[in-house]
Design an enzyme around this catalytic site. Structure first.
Site, PDB file in Angstrom:
ATOM      1  N   ASP A  29       0.851  -1.173   0.000  1.00 31.90           N
ATOM      2  CA  ASP A  29       0.000   0.000   0.000  1.00 31.90           C
ATOM      3  C   ASP A  29       0.899   1.239   0.000  1.00 31.90           C
ATOM      4  O   ASP A  29       2.047   1.189   0.452  1.00 31.90           O
ATOM      5  CB  ASP A  29      -0.880  -0.025   1.256  1.00 31.90           C
ATOM      6  CG  ASP A  29      -1.615   1.266   1.493  1.00 31.90           C
ATOM      7  OD1 ASP A  29      -2.361   1.702   0.601  1.00 31.90           O
ATOM      8  OD2 ASP A  29      -1.438   1.851   2.579  1.00 31.90           O
ATOM      9  N   ASP A  31      -0.068   5.028   0.884  1.00 34.44           N
ATOM     10  CA  ASP A  31      -0.226   6.036   1.930  1.00 34.44           C
ATOM     11  C   ASP A  31      -0.349   5.390   3.306  1.00 34.44           C
ATOM     12  O   ASP A  31      -1.230   4.572   3.558  1.00 34.44           O
ATOM     13  CB  ASP A  31      -1.457   6.895   1.643  1.00 34.44           C
ATOM     14  CG  ASP A  31      -1.363   7.578   0.285  1.00 34.44           C
ATOM     15  OD1 ASP A  31      -0.277   8.082  -0.037  1.00 34.44           O
ATOM     16  OD2 ASP A  31      -2.372   7.587  -0.451  1.00 34.44           O
TER      17      ASP A  31
END
Length: 207
Positions: A29, A31
């Protein structure tokens, strides 16, 4: 660095006391996992890698593990950022932390019904297909339940790295949890054998 703890699911568990084999591909991922979370960021100047990210990625590269990024960017659908801005931010992430073998972006919002927005498995499956590996040989590392939920839905391995935005229920629901990105990589590479107890629980959808 604290040791990771793990709860291995039926879909990815090894016999008790034996570590799982390292994945061929690790998808991160963006952020809150690779970079400090700036909500709906469209400014590359605001990109700041989390502590230890570069070292963790380089450790995977040194072991021949390929790396990808899978990111929900609903700000595009919400009209808060443009696709060009999102791409510019991703380019800055790659400049600071790359190279990456694949990047998958979901530009849709929560109500769009797409197959790519995590926790749907679309981006994980697309990355696996592009890199020519079975989903079972892929791991996903992220900071919320949607990340590990996407891994589970795709038949991949998921590791949760909690941050202040991670819900307690998401931690409880995760199959494997590590204190930080370096600990997650150590877990995936078999640097620790934290033991296992089989459980399968649903993850939550946020971001």
């Amino acid at each position: 660095m604290s040791s990771p703890r793990a709860v291995l699911s039926d879909g990815g568990s090894a016999p008790s006391g034996r570590p799982l084999p390292p994945p061929e591909v690790v998808l991160f991922d963006r952020d809150g996992t690779l970079v400090v979370d700036v909500p709906y960021n469209g400014d590359p100047a605001l990109v700041q890698p989390v502590r230890g990210a570069r070292e963790a990625l380089d450790r995977l590269r040194a072991r021949g593990v390929r790396i990808g990024m899978v990111t929900n960017q609903s700000g595009i659908a919400r009209g808060m950022i443009t696709r060009d801005q999102a791409d510019a931010v991703n380019a800055r992430v790659l400049e600071l932390l790359g190279p990456f073998d694949d990047v998958q972006v979901c530009p849709h919002g929560p109500g769009d019904g797409c197959a790519c927005r995590k926790p749907a498995p679309g981006m994980v499956l697309a990355a696996a297909d592009r890199l020519g590996v079975a989903p079972a040989r892929v791991a996903v590392v992220g900071d919320i339940g949607a990340d590990v939920g996407a891994a589970r839905a795709a038949g991949a391995r998921g590791v949760l790295v909690p941050t202040p935005v991670t819900l307690a229920a998401e931690v409880d629901a995760a199959d494997e949890v590590a204190d930080d990105i370096g600990a997650a990589v150590a877990l995936l590479l078999g640097g620790d054998d934290p033991g296992a107890s089989a459980q399968a629980r649903p993850s939550l959808d946020r971001r």
